[in-house]
Scaffold this motif. Sequence first.
Motif, mmCIF file in Angstrom:
data_model
loop_
_atom_site.group_PDB
_atom_site.id
_atom_site.type_symbol
_atom_site.label_atom_id
_atom_site.label_comp_id
_atom_site.label_asym_id
_atom_site.label_seq_id
_atom_site.Cartn_x
_atom_site.Cartn_y
_atom_site.Cartn_z
ATOM 1 N N TRP A 164 0.854 -1.184 0.000
ATOM 2 C CA TRP A 164 0.000 0.000 0.000
ATOM 3 C C TRP A 164 0.889 1.232 0.000
ATOM 4 C CZ3 TRP A 164 0.170 3.730 3.793
ATOM 5 C CH2 TRP A 164 0.798 3.381 4.989
ATOM 6 N N VAL A 191 -3.464 3.709 -2.204
ATOM 7 C CA VAL A 191 -3.306 2.809 -3.343
ATOM 8 C C VAL A 191 -2.920 1.432 -2.803
ATOM 9 C CG1 VAL A 191 -2.065 2.364 -5.486
ATOM 10 C CG2 VAL A 191 -2.555 4.738 -4.801
ATOM 11 N N GLU A 224 -2.052 -2.549 -3.823
ATOM 12 C CA GLU A 224 -1.602 -3.378 -4.944
ATOM 13 C C GLU A 224 -1.537 -4.831 -4.506
ATOM 14 O OE1 GLU A 224 1.793 -1.771 -7.186
ATOM 15 O OE2 GLU A 224 1.702 -0.131 -5.718
ATOM 16 N N SER A 247 -4.337 -2.875 -8.987
ATOM 17 C CA SER A 247 -4.103 -1.708 -8.158
ATOM 18 C C SER A 247 -5.459 -1.048 -7.921
ATOM 19 C CB SER A 247 -3.156 -0.744 -8.880
ATOM 20 O OG SER A 247 -3.042 0.457 -8.171
ATOM 21 N N THR A 250 -7.421 2.239 -6.000
ATOM 22 C CA THR A 250 -7.195 3.550 -5.412
ATOM 23 C C THR A 250 -8.457 4.022 -4.705
ATOM 24 O OG1 THR A 250 -5.636 4.097 -7.162
ATOM 25 C CG2 THR A 250 -6.511 5.933 -5.892
#
Length: 75
Positions: free
Chosen positions: A25, A33, A35, A48, A50
Motif C-alpha cells: 500500500w 493505493v 496493490e 491496483s 485507489t
Amino acid sequence: AEGFGLGQGGIAATINNSTVQYARWSLKKRRLVLEGIRFEEGHVHQFSDTMMVRKLTEKSLVLQHDSVVMKMRRL
C-alpha cells in the motif's frame, strides 16, 4: 468479515478473502493505493485499487471508493 490490513513499511495483508492477495500500500495525495494479485477462473492478475482518504485519525480511517464509504479502525 473480509478486508485488508495496512502494516508498517507499506505492507498490506488480506483478511478472509481467498480471491485477492494484497501485497503493498502507499499514500499519495490523500489517496490510498493498494496493490496485489487477484485470482479469477484459474488466472492470476496483478491489480491496483485507489481509494480517497476521507478521514484519518490515530484510531480510525474512512475511505471512499466510487460511492462506497468504508470505515475502519485500528486494531
